[in-house]
Design a protein around this motif. Structure first.
Motif, PDB file in Angstrom:
ATOM      1  N   LYS A  14      66.270  12.307  39.615  1.00 20.13           N
ATOM      2  CA  LYS A  14      66.415  11.077  38.825  1.00 20.13           C
ATOM      3  C   LYS A  14      65.341  10.979  37.742  1.00 20.13           C
ATOM      4  O   LYS A  14      65.581  10.408  36.681  1.00 20.13           O
ATOM      5  CB  LYS A  14      66.325   9.848  39.734  1.00 20.13           C
ATOM      6  CG  LYS A  14      67.472   9.682  40.699  1.00 20.13           C
ATOM      7  CD  LYS A  14      67.221   8.475  41.607  1.00 20.13           C
ATOM      8  CE  LYS A  14      68.256   8.392  42.714  1.00 20.13           C
ATOM      9  NZ  LYS A  14      67.939   7.290  43.658  1.00 20.13           N
ATOM     10  N   GLY A  15      64.162  11.506  38.009  1.00 24.76           N
ATOM     11  CA  GLY A  15      63.073  11.408  37.067  1.00 24.76           C
ATOM     12  C   GLY A  15      62.964  12.564  36.094  1.00 24.76           C
ATOM     13  O   GLY A  15      62.078  12.569  35.234  1.00 24.76           O
ATOM     14  N   LYS A  16      63.857  13.542  36.217  1.00 15.97           N
ATOM     15  CA  LYS A  16      63.729  14.766  35.434  1.00 15.97           C
ATOM     16  C   LYS A  16      64.873  14.987  34.448  1.00 15.97           C
ATOM     17  O   LYS A  16      64.785  15.903  33.620  1.00 15.97           O
ATOM     18  CB  LYS A  16      63.678  15.972  36.381  1.00 15.97           C
ATOM     19  CG  LYS A  16      62.482  15.975  37.334  1.00 15.97           C
ATOM     20  CD  LYS A  16      61.182  16.290  36.614  1.00 15.97           C
ATOM     21  CE  LYS A  16      60.018  16.491  37.572  1.00 15.97           C
ATOM     22  NZ  LYS A  16      58.790  16.932  36.856  1.00 15.97           N
ATOM     23  N   ASN A  17      65.934  14.202  34.503  1.00 25.05           N
ATOM     24  CA  ASN A  17      67.169  14.589  33.828  1.00 25.05           C
ATOM     25  C   ASN A  17      67.676  13.632  32.765  1.00 25.05           C
ATOM     26  O   ASN A  17      68.835  13.712  32.366  1.00 25.05           O
ATOM     27  CB  ASN A  17      68.258  14.841  34.876  1.00 25.05           C
ATOM     28  CG  ASN A  17      68.090  16.204  35.505  1.00 25.05           C
ATOM     29  OD1 ASN A  17      68.400  17.216  34.900  1.00 25.05           O
ATOM     30  ND2 ASN A  17      67.556  16.232  36.727  1.00 25.05           N
ATOM     31  N   ALA A  18      66.825  12.748  32.267  1.00 24.23           N
ATOM     32  CA  ALA A  18      67.238  11.944  31.126  1.00 24.23           C
ATOM     33  C   ALA A  18      67.446  12.855  29.910  1.00 24.23           C
ATOM     34  O   ALA A  18      66.738  13.853  29.735  1.00 24.23           O
ATOM     35  CB  ALA A  18      66.191  10.879  30.814  1.00 24.23           C
ATOM     36  N   ALA A  19      68.408  12.525  29.086  1.00 24.02           N
ATOM     37  CA  ALA A  19      68.633  13.294  27.861  1.00 24.02           C
ATOM     38  C   ALA A  19      67.340  13.356  27.048  1.00 24.02           C
ATOM     39  O   ALA A  19      66.600  12.369  26.972  1.00 24.02           O
ATOM     40  CB  ALA A  19      69.744  12.650  27.040  1.00 24.02           C
ATOM     41  N   THR A  20      67.047  14.519  26.485  1.00 22.34           N
ATOM     42  CA  THR A  20      65.857  14.844  25.682  1.00 22.34           C
ATOM     43  C   THR A  20      64.626  15.162  26.517  1.00 22.34           C
ATOM     44  O   THR A  20      63.553  15.366  25.960  1.00 22.34           O
ATOM     45  CB  THR A  20      65.486  13.748  24.651  1.00 22.34           C
ATOM     46  OG1 THR A  20      64.886  12.615  25.326  1.00 22.34           O
ATOM     47  CG2 THR A  20      66.694  13.294  23.844  1.00 22.34           C
ATOM     48  N   ALA A  38      62.627   2.714  32.246  1.00 27.71           N
ATOM     49  CA  ALA A  38      61.475   3.585  32.484  1.00 27.71           C
ATOM     50  C   ALA A  38      60.175   2.786  32.486  1.00 27.71           C
ATOM     51  O   ALA A  38      60.017   1.832  31.735  1.00 27.71           O
ATOM     52  CB  ALA A  38      61.415   4.666  31.420  1.00 27.71           C
ATOM     53  N   GLU A  39      59.253   3.191  33.337  1.00 24.33           N
ATOM     54  CA  GLU A  39      57.941   2.555  33.419  1.00 24.33           C
ATOM     55  C   GLU A  39      56.793   3.553  33.325  1.00 24.33           C
ATOM     56  O   GLU A  39      55.682   3.170  32.948  1.00 24.33           O
ATOM     57  CB  GLU A  39      57.815   1.788  34.747  1.00 24.33           C
ATOM     58  CG  GLU A  39      58.827   0.656  34.909  1.00 24.33           C
ATOM     59  CD  GLU A  39      58.688  -0.058  36.248  1.00 24.33           C
ATOM     60  OE1 GLU A  39      57.739   0.266  37.010  1.00 24.33           O
ATOM     61  OE2 GLU A  39      59.537  -0.927  36.536  1.00 24.33           O
ATOM     62  N   LYS A  40      57.065   4.830  33.666  1.00 19.31           N
ATOM     63  CA  LYS A  40      55.986   5.809  33.803  1.00 19.31           C
ATOM     64  C   LYS A  40      56.422   7.171  33.270  1.00 19.31           C
ATOM     65  O   LYS A  40      56.473   8.153  34.000  1.00 19.31           O
ATOM     66  CB  LYS A  40      55.553   5.921  35.271  1.00 19.31           C
ATOM     67  CG  LYS A  40      55.032   4.609  35.860  1.00 19.31           C
ATOM     68  CD  LYS A  40      54.681   4.749  37.326  1.00 19.31           C
ATOM     69  CE  LYS A  40      54.146   3.431  37.896  1.00 19.31           C
ATOM     70  NZ  LYS A  40      53.813   3.554  39.339  1.00 19.31           N
ATOM     71  N   THR A  41      56.740   7.220  31.975  1.00 22.58           N
ATOM     72  CA  THR A  41      57.192   8.470  31.378  1.00 22.58           C
ATOM     73  C   THR A  41      55.986   9.373  31.134  1.00 22.58           C
ATOM     74  O   THR A  41      54.989   8.962  30.543  1.00 22.58           O
ATOM     75  CB  THR A  41      57.952   8.205  30.078  1.00 22.58           C
ATOM     76  OG1 THR A  41      59.042   7.306  30.348  1.00 22.58           O
ATOM     77  CG2 THR A  41      58.507   9.488  29.494  1.00 22.58           C
ATOM     78  N   GLU A  99      59.994  10.998  34.297  1.00 20.77           N
ATOM     79  CA  GLU A  99      59.831   9.555  34.485  1.00 20.77           C
ATOM     80  C   GLU A  99      59.410   9.335  35.935  1.00 20.77           C
ATOM     81  O   GLU A  99      60.220   9.415  36.862  1.00 20.77           O
ATOM     82  CB  GLU A  99      61.130   8.823  34.155  1.00 20.77           C
ATOM     83  CG  GLU A  99      61.172   7.350  34.522  1.00 20.77           C
ATOM     84  CD  GLU A  99      59.925   6.570  34.115  1.00 20.77           C
ATOM     85  OE1 GLU A  99      59.408   5.839  34.973  1.00 20.77           O
ATOM     86  OE2 GLU A  99      59.453   6.695  32.961  1.00 20.77           O
ATOM     87  N   ARG A 100      58.112   9.098  36.157  1.00 21.34           N
ATOM     88  CA  ARG A 100      57.562   9.061  37.519  1.00 21.34           C
ATOM     89  C   ARG A 100      58.119   7.895  38.337  1.00 21.34           C
ATOM     90  O   ARG A 100      58.250   8.006  39.568  1.00 21.34           O
ATOM     91  CB  ARG A 100      56.035   8.970  37.467  1.00 21.34           C
ATOM     92  CG  ARG A 100      55.351  10.060  36.681  1.00 21.34           C
ATOM     93  CD  ARG A 100      55.572  11.432  37.234  1.00 21.34           C
ATOM     94  NE  ARG A 100      54.747  12.412  36.530  1.00 21.34           N
ATOM     95  CZ  ARG A 100      54.915  13.723  36.617  1.00 21.34           C
ATOM     96  NH1 ARG A 100      55.889  14.231  37.353  1.00 21.34           N
ATOM     97  NH2 ARG A 100      54.130  14.550  35.959  1.00 21.34           N
ATOM     98  N   HIS A 101      58.426   6.776  37.702  1.00 17.10           N
ATOM     99  CA  HIS A 101      59.006   5.652  38.440  1.00 17.10           C
ATOM    100  C   HIS A 101      60.340   6.055  39.055  1.00 17.10           C
ATOM    101  O   HIS A 101      60.604   5.789  40.234  1.00 17.10           O
ATOM    102  CB  HIS A 101      59.175   4.460  37.498  1.00 17.10           C
ATOM    103  CG  HIS A 101      59.845   3.276  38.113  1.00 17.10           C
ATOM    104  ND1 HIS A 101      59.397   2.681  39.265  1.00 17.10           N
ATOM    105  CD2 HIS A 101      60.964   2.574  37.736  1.00 17.10           C
ATOM    106  CE1 HIS A 101      60.189   1.660  39.579  1.00 17.10           C
ATOM    107  NE2 HIS A 101      61.141   1.595  38.669  1.00 17.10           N
ATOM    108  N   PHE A 102      61.169   6.736  38.267  1.00 16.44           N
ATOM    109  CA  PHE A 102      62.453   7.207  38.795  1.00 16.44           C
ATOM    110  C   PHE A 102      62.255   8.328  39.805  1.00 16.44           C
ATOM    111  O   PHE A 102      62.956   8.408  40.815  1.00 16.44           O
ATOM    112  CB  PHE A 102      63.335   7.740  37.658  1.00 16.44           C
ATOM    113  CG  PHE A 102      63.756   6.722  36.628  1.00 16.44           C
ATOM    114  CD1 PHE A 102      63.551   5.368  36.807  1.00 16.44           C
ATOM    115  CD2 PHE A 102      64.382   7.143  35.459  1.00 16.44           C
ATOM    116  CE1 PHE A 102      63.943   4.440  35.853  1.00 16.44           C
ATOM    117  CE2 PHE A 102      64.783   6.231  34.493  1.00 16.44           C
ATOM    118  CZ  PHE A 102      64.569   4.879  34.692  1.00 16.44           C
ATOM    119  N   GLN A 103      61.295   9.216  39.520  1.00 10.76           N
ATOM    120  CA  GLN A 103      61.095  10.402  40.349  1.00 10.76           C
ATOM    121  C   GLN A 103      60.526  10.071  41.725  1.00 10.76           C
ATOM    122  O   GLN A 103      61.002  10.584  42.746  1.00 10.76           O
ATOM    123  CB  GLN A 103      60.162  11.371  39.628  1.00 10.76           C
ATOM    124  CG  GLN A 103      59.797  12.615  40.425  1.00 10.76           C
ATOM    125  CD  GLN A 103      58.689  13.433  39.762  1.00 10.76           C
ATOM    126  OE1 GLN A 103      58.274  13.140  38.635  1.00 10.76           O
ATOM    127  NE2 GLN A 103      58.202  14.450  40.457  1.00 10.76           N
TER     128      GLN A 103
END
Length: 274
Positions: free
Chosen positions: A164-170, A109-112, A150-154
């Motif tokens: 991809k940027g919305k579904n990390a656990a927690t 992650a770079e941009k949470t 997570e904007r980098h993933f999104q």
């Protein structure tokens, strides 16, 4: 009525929060969400101080349907046009955590980022609803949501979609409680906001939503069946980290306070992925 679940030595317990701030556990183990059954269950007779309990997420949604760019000022801060009709995406059930649980920054992650939102809790199975009045009859209540992103993933690794940027656990703190629909005269008149380390970042009102609650429940039901305990998260106002000048994203050790009228507040600490 305020419906919540609390951690106890015996496991999760359903409870209600009374007007004096007392938590009244209900008899029996925690059950799948059913607002009517919740109301009819008998308290154990025990009263706990809210400050002494640890709330869990008040429900386990089967699905979380999120609405993108539903505040014009949020669309504008990202350099985007307000949408002509709702943008929908999903968050998985395993993103859900409680109002005081840690948020884990995923590997790479770079941009949470943060997003305070009003969540709509569905109380009755809804498919192809006929109109907005019918839609509101299917709403059980409202819950505070943080659509962590997570904007980098999104945006930079998304491949044309946001999941991809919305579904990390927690990445979806819920609660601390559900405020039943009969206690909310107008869901389009709720103030909501978010602080990072004590500094206010978001402070707005659901009156600023492009598409209101009734419209969204009716609209979503045209594309998918909504079941009791599903949540529609209705979008975030301006003030996200990506909209700061310069952008400001979350780091390990940051603490978020998320709040809304009648819905309580969340306090979540950011931790690094193991």
């Amino acid at each position: 009525m305020k419906l919540l679940r609390i951690h106890t030595p015996e496991g999760l317990r359903d409870a209600v929060l009374n007007e004096d701030g007392g938590v009244l556990p209900l008899s029996g183990p925690s059950e799948p969400f059913d607002a009517d059954r919740w109301r009819s269950r008998t308290p154990t007779g025990l009263s706990l101080n809210y400050a002494d309990v640890r709330p869990a997420s008040p429900l386990d949604p089967g699905k979380i349907v999120c609405v993108g760019l539903n505040y014009a000022d949020h669309a504008a801060e990202g350099g985007q046009q307000a949408p002509a009709e709702p943008i929908l995406f999903m968050k998985a059930p395993d993103t859900v955590v409680g109002a005081y649980d840690d948020i884990v920054i995923p590997r790479g992650a770079e941009k949470t980022d943060w997003e305070v939102e009003l969540g709509v809790v569905i109380g009755r199975t809804a498919a192809y609803l006929t109109d907005e009045a019918d839609a509101m009859a299917h709403v059980a209540g409202y819950v505070l949501v943080n659509d962590v992103s997570e904007r980098h993933f999104q945006l930079e690794r998304g491949g044309g979609q946001w999941d991809k940027g919305k579904n990390a656990a927690t990445f979806c703190p819920l609660g601390p409680w559900i405020l039943t629909a009969d206690a909310v005269p107008d869901p389009q008149a709720l103030r909501l906001g978010l602080d990072v380390n004590g500094t206010a970042m978001q402070d707005s009102s659901t009156a600023e939503m492009i598409f209101g609650v009734a419209f969204l429940v009716h609209y979503v039901s045209q594309f998918m069946t909504l079941y009791p305990g599903d949540v529609i998260s209705t979008g975030t106002p301006a003030g996200v980290g990506a909209g700061q000048k310069p952008p400001r994203f979350l780091r390990e050790g940051d603490v978020l306070r998320v709040w809304a009228d009648g819905l309580g507040e969340q306090r979540n600490r950011l931790v690094a992925a193991p």
